[in-house]
Design a protein around this motif. Structure first.
Motif, PDB file in Angstrom:
ATOM      1  N   GLY A 453       0.840  -1.198   0.000  1.00  0.00           N
ATOM      2  CA  GLY A 453       0.000   0.000   0.000  1.00  0.00           C
ATOM      3  C   GLY A 453       0.872   1.244   0.000  1.00  0.00           C
ATOM      4  N   THR A 454       0.350   2.359  -0.528  1.00  0.00           N
ATOM      5  CA  THR A 454       1.141   3.596  -0.496  1.00  0.00           C
ATOM      6  C   THR A 454       1.041   4.214   0.898  1.00  0.00           C
ATOM      7  N   THR A 455       1.920   5.136   1.160  1.00  0.00           N
ATOM      8  CA  THR A 455       1.930   5.785   2.468  1.00  0.00           C
ATOM      9  C   THR A 455       0.571   6.424   2.770  1.00  0.00           C
ATOM     10  N   ALA A 456       0.060   7.191   1.798  1.00  0.00           N
ATOM     11  CA  ALA A 456      -1.197   7.900   2.057  1.00  0.00           C
ATOM     12  C   ALA A 456      -2.346   6.926   2.289  1.00  0.00           C
ATOM     13  N   SER A 457      -2.375   5.834   1.509  1.00  0.00           N
ATOM     14  CA  SER A 457      -3.475   4.872   1.687  1.00  0.00           C
ATOM     15  C   SER A 457      -3.371   4.154   3.022  1.00  0.00           C
ATOM     16  N   LEU A 458      -2.146   3.829   3.431  1.00  0.00           N
ATOM     17  CA  LEU A 458      -1.985   3.138   4.712  1.00  0.00           C
ATOM     18  C   LEU A 458      -2.245   4.076   5.887  1.00  0.00           C
ATOM     19  N   ALA A 459      -2.003   5.373   5.680  1.00  0.00           N
ATOM     20  CA  ALA A 459      -2.092   6.318   6.801  1.00  0.00           C
ATOM     21  C   ALA A 459      -3.499   6.853   7.022  1.00  0.00           C
ATOM     22  N   GLY A 460      -4.420   6.549   6.109  1.00  0.00           N
ATOM     23  CA  GLY A 460      -5.798   6.986   6.349  1.00  0.00           C
ATOM     24  C   GLY A 460      -6.334   7.991   5.346  1.00  0.00           C
ATOM     25  N   VAL A 461      -5.487   8.458   4.422  1.00  0.00           N
ATOM     26  CA  VAL A 461      -5.969   9.457   3.460  1.00  0.00           C
ATOM     27  C   VAL A 461      -7.032   8.830   2.554  1.00  0.00           C
ATOM     28  N   GLU A 462      -6.764   7.600   2.106  1.00  0.00           N
ATOM     29  CA  GLU A 462      -7.728   6.960   1.193  1.00  0.00           C
ATOM     30  C   GLU A 462      -9.075   6.736   1.882  1.00  0.00           C
ATOM     31  N   ALA A 463      -9.037   6.386   3.158  1.00  0.00           N
ATOM     32  CA  ALA A 463     -10.278   6.114   3.895  1.00  0.00           C
ATOM     33  C   ALA A 463     -10.976   7.405   4.317  1.00  0.00           C
ATOM     34  N   GLY A 464     -10.365   8.546   4.030  1.00  0.00           N
ATOM     35  CA  GLY A 464     -10.979   9.819   4.412  1.00  0.00           C
ATOM     36  C   GLY A 464     -10.862  10.106   5.900  1.00  0.00           C
ATOM     37  N   ASP A 465      -9.902   9.459   6.564  1.00  0.00           N
ATOM     38  CA  ASP A 465      -9.712   9.707   7.994  1.00  0.00           C
ATOM     39  C   ASP A 465      -9.174  11.129   8.195  1.00  0.00           C
ATOM     40  N   PRO A 466      -9.765  11.883   9.130  1.00  0.00           N
ATOM     41  CA  PRO A 466      -9.341  13.281   9.286  1.00  0.00           C
ATOM     42  C   PRO A 466      -7.861  13.434   9.665  1.00  0.00           C
ATOM     43  N   LEU A 467      -7.254  12.372  10.232  1.00  0.00           N
ATOM     44  CA  LEU A 467      -5.844  12.475  10.620  1.00  0.00           C
ATOM     45  C   LEU A 467      -4.899  11.907   9.560  1.00  0.00           C
ATOM     46  N   GLY A 468      -5.456  11.506   8.411  1.00  0.00           N
ATOM     47  CA  GLY A 468      -4.634  10.832   7.403  1.00  0.00           C
ATOM     48  C   GLY A 468      -3.390  11.628   7.009  1.00  0.00           C
ATOM     49  N   VAL A 469      -3.608  12.876   6.630  1.00  0.00           N
ATOM     50  CA  VAL A 469      -2.477  13.700   6.180  1.00  0.00           C
ATOM     51  C   VAL A 469      -1.469  13.871   7.316  1.00  0.00           C
ATOM     52  N   ASP A 470      -1.981  14.065   8.519  1.00  0.00           N
ATOM     53  CA  ASP A 470      -1.071  14.252   9.661  1.00  0.00           C
ATOM     54  C   ASP A 470      -0.211  13.014   9.900  1.00  0.00           C
ATOM     55  N   ARG A 471      -0.817  11.840   9.700  1.00  0.00           N
ATOM     56  CA  ARG A 471      -0.022  10.619   9.903  1.00  0.00           C
ATOM     57  C   ARG A 471       1.064  10.484   8.835  1.00  0.00           C
ATOM     58  N   VAL A 472       0.737  10.871   7.597  1.00  0.00           N
ATOM     59  CA  VAL A 472       1.774  10.838   6.542  1.00  0.00           C
ATOM     60  C   VAL A 472       2.945  11.719   6.982  1.00  0.00           C
ATOM     61  N   LEU A 473       2.620  12.908   7.452  1.00  0.00           N
ATOM     62  CA  LEU A 473       3.681  13.856   7.836  1.00  0.00           C
ATOM     63  C   LEU A 473       4.424  13.371   9.067  1.00  0.00           C
ATOM     64  N   LEU A 474       3.692  12.754   9.986  1.00  0.00           N
ATOM     65  CA  LEU A 474       4.343  12.246  11.193  1.00  0.00           C
ATOM     66  C   LEU A 474       5.373  11.166  10.814  1.00  0.00           C
ATOM     67  N   ALA A 475       4.932  10.251   9.951  1.00  0.00           N
ATOM     68  CA  ALA A 475       5.840   9.159   9.558  1.00  0.00           C
ATOM     69  C   ALA A 475       7.092   9.735   8.895  1.00  0.00           C
ATOM     70  N   TYR A 476       6.900  10.696   8.002  1.00  0.00           N
ATOM     71  CA  TYR A 476       8.066  11.296   7.344  1.00  0.00           C
ATOM     72  C   TYR A 476       8.897  12.137   8.315  1.00  0.00           C
ATOM     73  N   ALA A 477       8.233  12.776   9.270  1.00  0.00           N
ATOM     74  CA  ALA A 477       8.991  13.577  10.243  1.00  0.00           C
ATOM     75  C   ALA A 477       9.948  12.689  11.031  1.00  0.00           C
ATOM     76  N   LEU A 478       9.542  11.448  11.293  1.00  0.00           N
ATOM     77  CA  LEU A 478      10.441  10.524  11.991  1.00  0.00           C
ATOM     78  C   LEU A 478      11.591  10.132  11.062  1.00  0.00           C
ATOM     79  N   ALA A 479      11.257   9.787   9.817  1.00  0.00           N
ATOM     80  CA  ALA A 479      12.317   9.399   8.872  1.00  0.00           C
ATOM     81  C   ALA A 479      13.326  10.535   8.682  1.00  0.00           C
ATOM     82  N   LEU A 480      12.851  11.765   8.794  1.00  0.00           N
ATOM     83  CA  LEU A 480      13.727  12.925   8.577  1.00  0.00           C
ATOM     84  C   LEU A 480      14.518  13.305   9.822  1.00  0.00           C
TER      85      LEU A 480
END
Ligand code: GLC
Length: 640
Positions: A453-480
Motif C-alpha cells: 500500500g502507499t503511504t497515504a493509503s496506509l495512513a488513512g488518506v484513502e479512507a478519508g480519515d481526518p488524521l490521514g495527512v497528519d499521519r503521513v507527515l508524522l511518519a516522514y517527520a520521523l524518517a527525517l
C-alpha cells in the motif's frame, strides 16, 4: 588459518609476483598502485577464506585485479575527481542536507530522458540522492519489477540506453545529486547469457558456466537444503528450487525466473566484479545491494546471512576501493534486526535500509502506542561510526513486521499475535481501521503475511480519515529526524494513493506490491501548491520538514539519545548531531488520536527557552508542550 594454510593462495610471494605486475603495468599509475598496495592484502585474505581450497582461486583473484586495473585505466576524469573528493570527505552522507528520492523510471517519468526533465523538480524538493529502480534489460512479463536482470550492461531499451544513464548520472552529479541503482547480484533472470550457458553446460573464453548456478539432477540435494530454508515467494513456488524443463532442479529463492548465482564458484565473483566495475564507471555513486542475506548457501543452515555473505561484501568493497573508491554500498537486508546491523560497516555496506524503524512507525500508528518504536530507537538505532541508516516510510516492496519477538516480549507483546493483528489492521479487517492496505504473500500454511500500500493509503488518506495527512507527515517527520538519510518514495510527497489497476495487467495481477508502485500522479503534482488540496497539504508539510532538517545540523550524523515521557502515545528522542555539542533537537511525536501535553516537569532537564523549529517560534518549556493528535514537534533545546 588451517584452510588458508593448504590453499593455493598461501604463498604470498607467489601471489604477489603473479598479481603485482597487473597493478603496476607498463603504464605505471601511481594512484592505482597505491590503492592496490592498500587494499590487495584484504582482498587476498578474503579470497583465501572464501576460495582458498579451490584450484581456480588464484586464477580468479588474478583476473579480478586485472579487471580492477583495466577499469581504473578507463575511469573517466570526472569520476576520478569524485573519488578524490569522497576520499577527502568520506562521510558526506551523514550530513543533515542529505535527502533521498526513489522512483521507477517508466512509471515516474517514462524514460531516462523523462527523468532528466524532472531534475528541476528534484532540486525544488532538495534531493541529493536519487534511486532509480531497476532499469536493466529483463524478461518481458517476467521481470519482478526489473529485479530479474538479463544484462547488467544494458538498460531496458524502452527506458533508454547505458550512454543516457551515464550522461544522466553526470547531470545529476553536477547539481549535487548522487545516482543510486540496484545491484541485483544474488540472482539473474533465466534469460541472462550466464543462465543459458549454465543450463547448456557451456565453456566460453575458458570459463565453464555449468557451475554458475546451483543445478541438481534430482530432488536429493533440493530436499536436503529445503529442510532448513524458508519460503520467500510461496505464491510463486514452494521451497527454494524450481524444476527445469529437462527435469533438473535449480535454486530460485524468489520468482521461478530468478536463478540464484553460485558464489562458492570464484568465477561468479569475478564475473560480478566485472559488472560492478562497469556500473561504477557509468557514474553510479551508490549500489543498492539487493537481497544481501541470501548470497551464500550451506547445507543444514537457513542459507541466510551466513558469514561468507559478509566476506563476499567485503571482497567486493576491496575491489572498489582499488578502482572506483567513490562507489558505496547500501544494504537491503530485510531480516531480523540483529542481522540487519551485521551488514553495516565501512568495510561492507556503508549505509543500510532501516526496516525496523519503518515497520515500527506503522506499528505505532496502528496501535496509537509508541512503546515498541521507542524501545527500538533506544536500543537498536546505534550504528558503527561513519555509517548511516536510510530511513524510509515505505518502499516499492511490502511491509514486513521485522521486529524482534524478544523485544516485544519484554513489553508483554506476543510477536505472533501482534503481527496477525497488524496484518488485519492494515488490510482493513478490523473495525475502524484507517488503513487501506492489500495483503502480499498471504501464506495460510505459515500464518505469514506482509502488507502492500502507499503511504497515504496506509495512513488513512484513502479512507478519508481526518488524521490521514497528519499521519503521513508524522511518519516522514520521523524518517527525517532519527538520524541517517531520509528517503522519499516519490509520489508520497503529494499524497499519492494506491493504484488498484494492477489487477488488470496480467504481468502484475499476481503481485499485490504493484498497488504501491503507481504512475506519476500529474494531477496531484499540479495541485501541490494548493493549500486546500490533500496534495498541497502533504507537500507543504513535507517541504517545511525538509527545510527545517536542512537548516539544522543537529539532525545530521546518527547519534540518538533516548528521552522518556509518561505518555505511551509519544515517540520521543534527542538528536545531538555529529559533534554532540549543545544545543540539541528534541523530537516529540504523538501517534495517538487525542492531544497530550508533555508537562514542564518532564522537560525540566532543559533550559526553559526553546525554539520550535517547525512552527518557527520561541517557546517556554515551563508551559509544557502540547501535542495534538498525530502531530510532531522538533524543539531546539539546551540541556541544563
Ligand atoms: C528485493 C527487491 C524486491 C525483489 C527481490 C528479489 O527484495 O526489493 O522487489 O522482489 O529483491 O529480487
Amino acid at each position: 588459518m588451517t584452510r588458508l594454510a593448504r590453499s593455493v593462495l598461501v604463498d604470498a610471494d607467489v601471489v604477489r609476483s603473479r598479481i603485482a605486475p597487473l597493478a603496476h603495468g607498463t603504464d605505471h599509475d601511481a594512484v592505482f598502485a597505491a590503492r592496490f598496495a592498500e587494499n590487495f592484502p584484504t582482498l587476498h585474505r578474503l579470497f583465501g577464506e572464501l576460495y582458498g581450497m579451490r584450484d581456480d582461486a588464484l586464477e580468479a583473484l588474478t583476473a579480478v585485479v586485472g579487471l580492477a586495473a583495466d577499469s581504473w585505466r578507463e575511469r573517466p576524469a570526472d569520476l576520478r575527481a569524485l573519488d578524490a573528493r569522497r576520499e577527502a570527505q568520506p562521510h558526506f552522507y551523514l550530513d543533515a542536507g542529505m535527502l533521498g528520492g526513489v522512483c521507477y523510471v517508466d512509471r515516474y517519468a517514462g524514460t531516462l530522458e523523462g527523468v532528466r526533465r524532472q531534475i528541476p523538480y528534484f532540486r525544488e524538493l532538495g534531493l541529493t540522492y536519487l534511486h532509480l529502480m531497476p532499469l536493466f534489460a529483463s524478461p518481458e512479463g517476467n521481470s519482478d519489477g526489473g529485479y530479474a536482470v538479463s544484462s547488467y550492461r544494458d538498460v531496458d531499451p524502452a527506458l533508454g540506453s547505458m550512454a543516457e544513464l551515464a550522461s544522466l548520472a553526470r547531470e545529476l552529479r553536477a547539481v549535487g545529486i548522487s545516482l543510486v541503482v540496484d545491484f541485483i547480484f544474488n540472482h539473474t533472470s533465466d534469460e541472462h547469457v550466464w543462465a543459458r550457458r549454465a543450463v547448456a553446460g557451456e565453456v566460453v573464453d575458458g570459463v565453464d558456466h555449468s557451475d554458475f548456478y546451483l543445478i541438481y539432477p534430482d530432488r536429493t540435494m533440493p530436499d536436503a537444503y529445503e529442510r532448513t530454508t524458508r519460503e520467500i515467494f510461496p505464491d510463486d513456488h514452494q521451497g527454494s528450487f524450481v524444476q527445469l524443463p529437462d527435469g533438473r532442479w535449480i535454486w530460485a529463492t524468489f520468482y521461478h525466473f530468478q536463478w540464484d548465482l553460485n558464489y562458492a564458484n570464484p568465477a561468479v565473483f569475478r564475473a560480478m566484479a566485472g559488472e560492478m566495475l562497469f556500473l561504477a564507471n557509468q557514474g553510479v555513486e551508490l549500489l543498492r545491494m539487493d537481497a544481501v542475506a541470501f548470497i551464500w548457501k550451506e547445507l543444514g543452515t537457513t542459507c541466510e546471512s551466513l558469514p561468507q555473505a559478509h566476506l563476499l561484501l567485503q571482497a567486493f568493497n576491496s575491489v572498489l576501493r582499488m578502482a572506483a573508491p567513490a562507489l558505496l554500498f547500501k544494504s537491503e537486508a530485510i531480516v531480523h534486526p540483529d542481522e540487519v546491523v551485521t551488514y553495516v560497516s565501512e568495510a561492507e555496506c556503508q549505509i543500510s535500509y532501516n526496516p525496523l524503524q519503518m515497520a515500527l512507525t506503522w506499528e505505532a500508528l496502528a496501535n496509537r502506542d509508541a512503546s515498541l518504536l521507542n524501545q527500538a530507537l533506544e536500543r537498536r538505532h546505534a550504528l558503527p561510526e561513519g555509517t548511516a541508516w536510510v530511513n524510509y516510510v515505505r518502499s516499492h516492496d511490502d511491509i514486513g513486521w521485522t521486529f524482534a519477538d524478544e523485544d516485544a516480549a519484554e513489553l508483554g507483546i506476543d510477536g505472533y499475535r501482534h503481527r496477525r493483528h497488524l496484518n488485519d489492521f492494515y488490510v482493513n479487517r478490523v473495525p475502524a481501521s484507517f488503513a487501506r492496505g492489500v495483503p502480499f504473500q498471504d501464506n495460510p500454511r505459515t500464518g505469514d503475511c506482509r502488507i502492500a500500500g502507499t503511504t497515504a493509503s496506509l495512513a488513512g488518506v484513502e479512507a478519508g480519515d481526518p488524521l490521514g495527512v497528519d499521519r503521513v507527515l508524522l511518519a516522514y517527520a520521523l524518517a527525517l529526524s532519527t538520524g541517517g538519510i531520509p528517503l522519499i518514495y516519490l509520489g508520497d510527497e503529494v499524497g499519492q494513493l494506491n493504484d488498484y489497476s494492477y489487477v488488470e495487467r496480467p504481468a502484475e495481477a499476481g503481485d499485490s506490491r504493484w498497488v504501491n508502485r503507481p504512475f506519476r500522479p500529474q494531477a496531484a503534482y499540479d495541485a501541490r501548491t494548493d493549500p486546500h488540496a490533500t496534495a498541497g497539504r502533504v507537500f507543504a508539510g513535507l517541504r517545511r520538514l525538509i527545510a527545517a532538517r536542512k537548516a539544522t545540523p543537529e539532525l545530521g550524523g546518527g547519534t540518538l539519545l533516548p528521552f522518556r515521557t509518561p505518555h505511551r502515545s509519544v515517540v520521543a528522542f534527542q538528536r545531538p548531531g555529529w559533534t554532540a555539542e549543545l544545543p540539541r533537537v528534541l523530537v516529540l511525536a504523538n501517534v495517538g488520536d487525542d492531544a497530550v501535553t508533555v508537562d514542564a516537569l518532564t522537560l525540566s532537564g532543559f533550559d526553559a527557552p526553546a525554539r520550535d523549529l517547525l512552527a518557527e517560534r520561541s517557546i517556554d518549556l515551563r508551559d509544557g508542550v502540547e501535542l495534538p493528535a498525530a502531530s510532531v514537534r522538533w524543539l531546539h533545546v539546551t540541556p541544563r
